[in-house]
Design an enzyme around this catalytic site. Structure first.
Site, PDB file in Angstrom:
ATOM      1  N   TYR A  14       0.808  -1.225   0.000  1.00  9.65           N
ATOM      2  CA  TYR A  14       0.000   0.000   0.000  1.00  9.65           C
ATOM      3  C   TYR A  14       0.840   1.275   0.000  1.00  9.65           C
ATOM      4  O   TYR A  14       0.300   2.371  -0.105  1.00  9.65           O
ATOM      5  CB  TYR A  14      -0.902   0.030   1.241  1.00  9.65           C
ATOM      6  CG  TYR A  14      -1.851  -1.135   1.322  1.00  9.65           C
ATOM      7  CD1 TYR A  14      -2.919  -1.256   0.449  1.00  9.65           C
ATOM      8  CD2 TYR A  14      -1.681  -2.129   2.281  1.00  9.65           C
ATOM      9  CE1 TYR A  14      -3.792  -2.328   0.519  1.00  9.65           C
ATOM     10  CE2 TYR A  14      -2.551  -3.204   2.364  1.00  9.65           C
ATOM     11  CZ  TYR A  14      -3.607  -3.303   1.483  1.00  9.65           C
ATOM     12  OH  TYR A  14      -4.467  -4.363   1.556  1.00  9.65           O
ATOM     13  N   PHE A  64      -4.978  -0.295   9.768  1.00 12.06           N
ATOM     14  CA  PHE A  64      -5.665  -0.178   8.491  1.00 12.06           C
ATOM     15  C   PHE A  64      -6.646   0.984   8.572  1.00 12.06           C
ATOM     16  O   PHE A  64      -7.129   1.352   9.640  1.00 12.06           O
ATOM     17  CB  PHE A  64      -6.332  -1.474   8.028  1.00 12.06           C
ATOM     18  CG  PHE A  64      -5.324  -2.508   7.596  1.00 12.06           C
ATOM     19  CD1 PHE A  64      -4.815  -2.515   6.307  1.00 12.06           C
ATOM     20  CD2 PHE A  64      -4.852  -3.452   8.503  1.00 12.06           C
ATOM     21  CE1 PHE A  64      -3.871  -3.440   5.915  1.00 12.06           C
ATOM     22  CE2 PHE A  64      -3.910  -4.387   8.123  1.00 12.06           C
ATOM     23  CZ  PHE A  64      -3.414  -4.379   6.829  1.00 12.06           C
ATOM     24  N   ASN A  66      -9.775   1.801   7.925  1.00 10.84           N
ATOM     25  CA  ASN A  66     -11.132   1.819   8.465  1.00 10.84           C
ATOM     26  C   ASN A  66     -11.213   1.766   9.983  1.00 10.84           C
ATOM     27  O   ASN A  66     -12.279   1.999  10.551  1.00 10.84           O
ATOM     28  CB  ASN A  66     -11.960   0.684   7.861  1.00 10.84           C
ATOM     29  CG  ASN A  66     -12.172   0.883   6.376  1.00 10.84           C
ATOM     30  OD1 ASN A  66     -11.840   1.915   5.801  1.00 10.84           O
ATOM     31  ND2 ASN A  66     -12.731  -0.124   5.736  1.00 10.84           N
ATOM     32  N   ASP A  91      -6.671  11.700   2.598  1.00  9.00           N
ATOM     33  CA  ASP A  91      -6.944  11.867   1.173  1.00  9.00           C
ATOM     34  C   ASP A  91      -8.392  12.324   1.012  1.00  9.00           C
ATOM     35  O   ASP A  91      -9.221  12.090   1.881  1.00  9.00           O
ATOM     36  CB  ASP A  91      -6.702  10.556   0.417  1.00  9.00           C
ATOM     37  CG  ASP A  91      -7.571   9.414   0.925  1.00  9.00           C
ATOM     38  OD1 ASP A  91      -8.504   9.018   0.201  1.00  9.00           O
ATOM     39  OD2 ASP A  91      -7.331   8.915   2.050  1.00  9.00           O
TER      40      ASP A  91
END
Length: 185
Positions: A14, A64, A66, A91
């Site tokens: 990622y 992560f 979420n 973002d």
């Protein structure tokens, strides 16, 4: 104290993706401040430094995207940091590539990392630095945010990261969020 949290996903797969713009901003700021963001505590990679007698935390949640709120909430509770002492770098697909926008509060706007932070903190009132990654034209959103920037978009992102790091240095140095909004939005 001040805490700057860059949102992203852990793992090399990622590292250069659009959803990791927050991690990229923390890396740029860490380089400028000569801080290693390598301490692992409370589900996050952290680094600290002193600037003008004030402790500054740089944070990359490792939970992560979420579930970013878990790491943020744990760090804030342990170090007794208040919501007005944090800045979350995220973002934003609703903004043009590389464009910056500071906010003092607001909804998650569909961003799951921000949604989780709001849920954990119990408030929408915390600083945010949004960096535009543009909305995909023909791709699914999940595919868009988890792919690297194109060669035409990369210079826009590089410029956004440079300007964003300048703005965060201004915030660390004492500029208020309204002043930053007037200067950079």
């Amino acid at each position: 104290m001040k805490m700057i949290i860059g949102l992203g996903n852990p793992g090399s797969q990622y590292a250069k993706t659009k959803h990791n713009i927050g991690f990229m901003m923390i890396d740029e700021l860490a380089s400028r401040l000569n801080v290693a963001v390598t301490k692992h505590e409370f589900d996050a990679a952290t680094g600290t430094t002193m600037v003008n007698g004030e402790k500054v935390f740089l944070v990359k949640p490792q939970t992560f995207m979420n579930t970013s709120g878990r790491a943020v909430g744990q760090l804030m509770a342990y170090y007794q940091i208040q919501p007005d002492e944090i800045m979350v770098v995220q973002d934003d697909m609703d903004m043009p590539m590389g464009q910056l926008r500071f906010r003092t509060q607001g909804s998650a706007g569909g961003h799951n990392g921000i949604k989780d932070i709001i849920n954990v903190l119990g408030t929408k009132e915390f600083g945010r630095l949004k960096i535009g990654i543009q909305h995909p034209k023909k791709q699914k959103v999940v595919d868009w945010v988890l792919t690297p920037f194109s060669s035409t978009d990369q210079p826009l992102i590089d410029e956004g990261i440079t300007t964003g790091a300048n703005a965060l240095e201004d915030w660390i140095g004492g500029s208020s969020l309204p002043d930053l909004m007037n200067k950079y939005n």
